[in-house]
Design a protein around this motif. Structure first.
Motif, mmCIF file in Angstrom:
data_model
loop_
_atom_site.group_PDB
_atom_site.id
_atom_site.type_symbol
_atom_site.label_atom_id
_atom_site.label_comp_id
_atom_site.label_asym_id
_atom_site.label_seq_id
_atom_site.Cartn_x
_atom_site.Cartn_y
_atom_site.Cartn_z
ATOM 1 N N LEU A 224 0.833 -1.215 0.000
ATOM 2 C CA LEU A 224 0.000 0.000 0.000
ATOM 3 C C LEU A 224 0.864 1.261 0.000
ATOM 4 N N SER A 225 1.940 1.222 0.781
ATOM 5 C CA SER A 225 2.849 2.380 0.842
ATOM 6 C C SER A 225 3.506 2.622 -0.516
ATOM 7 N N LEU A 226 3.954 1.506 -1.139
ATOM 8 C CA LEU A 226 4.593 1.648 -2.452
ATOM 9 C C LEU A 226 3.603 2.160 -3.496
ATOM 10 N N LYS A 227 2.354 1.698 -3.401
ATOM 11 C CA LYS A 227 1.311 2.182 -4.320
ATOM 12 C C LYS A 227 1.104 3.685 -4.162
ATOM 13 N N GLU A 228 1.083 4.118 -2.888
ATOM 14 C CA GLU A 228 0.869 5.537 -2.613
ATOM 15 C C GLU A 228 2.025 6.376 -3.159
ATOM 16 N N ILE A 229 3.245 5.883 -2.982
ATOM 17 C CA ILE A 229 4.429 6.617 -3.492
ATOM 18 C C ILE A 229 4.376 6.693 -5.019
ATOM 19 N N ALA A 230 4.054 5.570 -5.669
ATOM 20 C CA ALA A 230 3.983 5.545 -7.134
ATOM 21 C C ALA A 230 2.887 6.468 -7.642
ATOM 22 N N GLN B 234 1.713 9.180 -6.066
ATOM 23 C CA GLN B 234 2.108 10.582 -5.857
ATOM 24 C C GLN B 234 3.113 11.037 -6.912
ATOM 25 N N ASN B 235 4.001 10.140 -7.300
ATOM 26 C CA ASN B 235 5.038 10.477 -8.293
ATOM 27 C C ASN B 235 4.548 10.265 -9.731
ATOM 28 N N HIS B 236 3.306 9.828 -9.870
ATOM 29 C CA HIS B 236 2.727 9.586 -11.192
ATOM 30 C C HIS B 236 3.603 8.644 -12.030
ATOM 31 N N ASP B 237 4.123 7.641 -11.355
ATOM 32 C CA ASP B 237 4.989 6.662 -12.027
ATOM 33 C C ASP B 237 4.114 5.464 -12.439
ATOM 34 N N SER B 238 3.618 5.477 -13.655
ATOM 35 C CA SER B 238 2.710 4.423 -14.133
ATOM 36 C C SER B 238 3.411 3.068 -14.255
ATOM 37 N N LEU B 239 4.707 3.100 -14.631
ATOM 38 C CA LEU B 239 5.451 1.841 -14.770
ATOM 39 C C LEU B 239 5.600 1.153 -13.411
ATOM 40 N N LEU B 240 5.927 1.946 -12.371
ATOM 41 C CA LEU B 240 6.072 1.376 -11.025
ATOM 42 C C LEU B 240 4.731 0.839 -10.528
ATOM 43 N N GLU B 241 3.635 1.601 -10.822
ATOM 44 C CA GLU B 241 2.302 1.138 -10.414
ATOM 45 C C GLU B 241 1.955 -0.196 -11.071
ATOM 46 N N LYS B 242 2.321 -0.338 -12.342
ATOM 47 C CA LYS B 242 2.041 -1.584 -13.047
ATOM 48 C C LYS B 242 2.823 -2.740 -12.449
ATOM 49 N N GLU B 243 4.099 -2.525 -12.136
ATOM 50 C CA GLU B 243 4.932 -3.588 -11.561
ATOM 51 C C GLU B 243 4.447 -3.983 -10.163
ATOM 52 N N ILE B 244 4.017 -2.974 -9.376
ATOM 53 C CA ILE B 244 3.496 -3.274 -8.032
ATOM 54 C C ILE B 244 2.210 -4.095 -8.135
ATOM 55 N N LYS B 245 1.370 -3.743 -9.121
ATOM 56 C CA LYS B 245 0.114 -4.490 -9.295
ATOM 57 C C LYS B 245 0.396 -5.935 -9.701
ATOM 58 N N GLU B 246 1.368 -6.146 -10.592
ATOM 59 C CA GLU B 246 1.744 -7.503 -10.995
ATOM 60 C C GLU B 246 2.306 -8.285 -9.808
ATOM 61 N N LEU B 247 3.114 -7.607 -8.978
ATOM 62 C CA LEU B 247 3.677 -8.254 -7.794
ATOM 63 C C LEU B 247 2.569 -8.642 -6.806
ATOM 64 N N GLU B 248 1.572 -7.789 -6.694
ATOM 65 C CA GLU B 248 0.459 -8.072 -5.780
ATOM 66 C C GLU B 248 -0.343 -9.284 -6.250
ATOM 67 N N ILE B 249 -0.596 -9.325 -7.563
ATOM 68 C CA ILE B 249 -1.339 -10.466 -8.112
ATOM 69 C C ILE B 249 -0.550 -11.765 -7.913
ATOM 70 N N TYR B 250 0.764 -11.688 -8.162
ATOM 71 C CA TYR B 250 1.616 -12.878 -8.022
ATOM 72 C C TYR B 250 1.671 -13.358 -6.576
ATOM 73 N N SER B 251 1.821 -12.420 -5.641
ATOM 74 C CA SER B 251 2.002 -12.805 -4.237
ATOM 75 C C SER B 251 0.693 -13.221 -3.561
ATOM 76 N N ASN B 252 -0.440 -12.750 -4.100
ATOM 77 C CA ASN B 252 -1.723 -13.099 -3.494
ATOM 78 C C ASN B 252 -1.961 -14.613 -3.490
ATOM 79 N N TYR B 253 -1.443 -15.274 -4.536
ATOM 80 C CA TYR B 253 -1.639 -16.725 -4.614
ATOM 81 C C TYR B 253 -0.945 -17.433 -3.448
#
Length: 415
Positions: free
Chosen positions: A233-239, A241-260
């Motif tokens: 959640l913290s990393l999502k908030e930082i991404a 705020q910085n409008h970093d779409s690439l970081l947001e995409k990677e965090i979302k992929e990491l979340e989907i992967y780790s949820n399993y």
């Protein structure tokens, strides 16, 4: 008398084929001693048993199997003597003095009966049966039979009525043997039940240690999962705020992967309401087993469970069989689902277990019969065992319900 003792030692030798020459010679030294003692007393049969035991056993070690074999030898020898005496009195008149032909015929009859026993002993592998069931209790029972036999025989000879009452003596000893056999079976069954109870206690102790470790690991895992989600959640908030779409995409992929891997497979928090160590150990072990088999588990226990109103080992056994069946059936099904719910009020504890299954073709009444099963290689003792325990506990009720692809079991324990 002398030939009779030879038969006795021959029997020793046939029963213990590992007897070496030195021990065999020592055993033979008892022969003249036993013969001369028999001239003066009727309790000379005790000498071969005591002497044989100390000669054959290892130094400074007791050997209850050897003692039981020696006692069996003596019982067999006495039985052969009684049977041959009964046969002789049935064929010949017992009046007057007998000649050598009479004596020789009875010796031959004793030899024949002895050879028959040795043949059956080896053919039926009686040695293994003696080794399996040898105990102090069996030795006491055989000593009792020997004592009774010696006493009756002594009294009959003392009053010179043995030939007249040999049939009665034999019948009396057979009745005594059946009484002893009945007592032995009762005691053996009771000892086996006690031994099984001890094994169950040990198994539950080891299971508790294992599940305690799993419980601690689960608590650590829950804390890690909570911290990990906060970090994402913290990393999502930082991404954001910085409008970093690439970081947001990677965090979302990491979340989907780790949820399993970080998904809580079942409601672990409810296990804290199980205060009974045996029940908690069983549920943790079975739920982990189900998760390892990739079964979707649901567990619910809103009330605190401390004690159950039936013997705990009966309860554990019933629930263990039900859960094992549920896990196996769920594994074979398409949906792979298992649900366990426990509810408690002032009057009862209700345990509901439901699972998905492949199409069930047999009725529940049929499955409850001993020997009936839907599993290959199984003896079909699960539901029949539950039924036996259920009958033993009047405040326990087990109900079953099945739909084409769903099987449910309800266990009610009344206070």
């Amino acid at each position: 008398m002398f030939v009779g003792n030879c038969f006795f030692f021959l029997l020793y030798y046939m029963i213990d084929p590992s007897l070496n020459k030195k021990k065999y010679l020592l055993m033979c030294l008892l022969l003249p001693l036993t013969f001369f003692v028999e001239l003066f007393t009727d309790i000379s049969e005790v000498l071969p048993i005591i002497g044989g035991y100390f000669i054959l056993k290892e130094k400074n070690k007791s050997n209850i199997v050897l003692l039981n074999k020696l006692l069996l030898c003596m019982l067999t020898y006495d039985s052969i003597s009684l049977v041959s005496s009964l046969t002789m009195t049935s064929i010949f008149s017992f009046e007057g003095i007998k000649g050598y032909g009479y004596v020789l015929f009875q010796i031959m009859l004793d030899c024949l009966l002895l050879l028959i026993f040795i043949f059956l002993y080896r053919k039926l592998d009686i040695s293994k049966i003696v080794e399996q069931y040898s105990s102090k209790i069996t030795a006491i029972f055989m000593i009792y039979l020997l004592t009774i036999g010696l006493f009756v025989s002594y009294v009959a000879h003392q009053y010179q009525v043995f030939d007249h009452f040999v049939f009665g003596v034999l019948v009396f000893l057979i009745i005594q043997m059946f009484v002893v056999l009945f007592l032995f079976i009762r005691i053996t069954i009771r000892q086996r039940e006690q031994y099984e109870q001890q094994l169950k206690r040990k198994e539950l102790v080891y299971l508790k240690k294992y599940t305690d470790s799993l419980e601690k690991d689960q608590e650590k895992f829950a804390k890690f999962r909570h911290d990990y989600k906060n970090l994402l959640l913290s990393l999502k908030e930082i991404a954001n705020q910085n409008h970093d779409s690439l970081l947001e995409k990677e965090i979302k992929e990491l979340e989907i992967y780790s949820n399993y891997y970080l998904t809580n497979k079942f409601e672990y928090r409810y296990l804290k309401n199980i205060k009974n160590d045996y029940l908690k150990s069983l549920f943790i072990a079975k739920l982990y087993q189900a998760n390892n088999n990739k079964i979707c588990c649901k567990f619910e226990c809103p009330s605190t469970i401390v004690e159950v109103p039936v013997p705990i080992f009966d309860c554990i056994r019933v629930l263990g069989i039900i859960l094992d069946n549920a896990i196996e059936a769920s594994t074979e099904s398409q949906d792979r689902e298992l649900s366990l719910a426990i509810y408690r009020d002032d009057k009862q504890i209700e345990i509901s277990i439901s699972n998905s299954c492949k199409e069930l073709l047999l009725s529940i009444d049929t499955l409850m019969k001993k020997g009936i099963t839907t599993k290959k290689g199984h003896q079909g003792l699960g539901l029949s065992s539950i039924e036996e325990i259920n009958k033993k506990n009047p405040n326990m009720f087990v109900n079953y319900q099945n739909d084409p692809y769903q099987f449910a079991t309800q266990v009610i324990l009344l206070f």
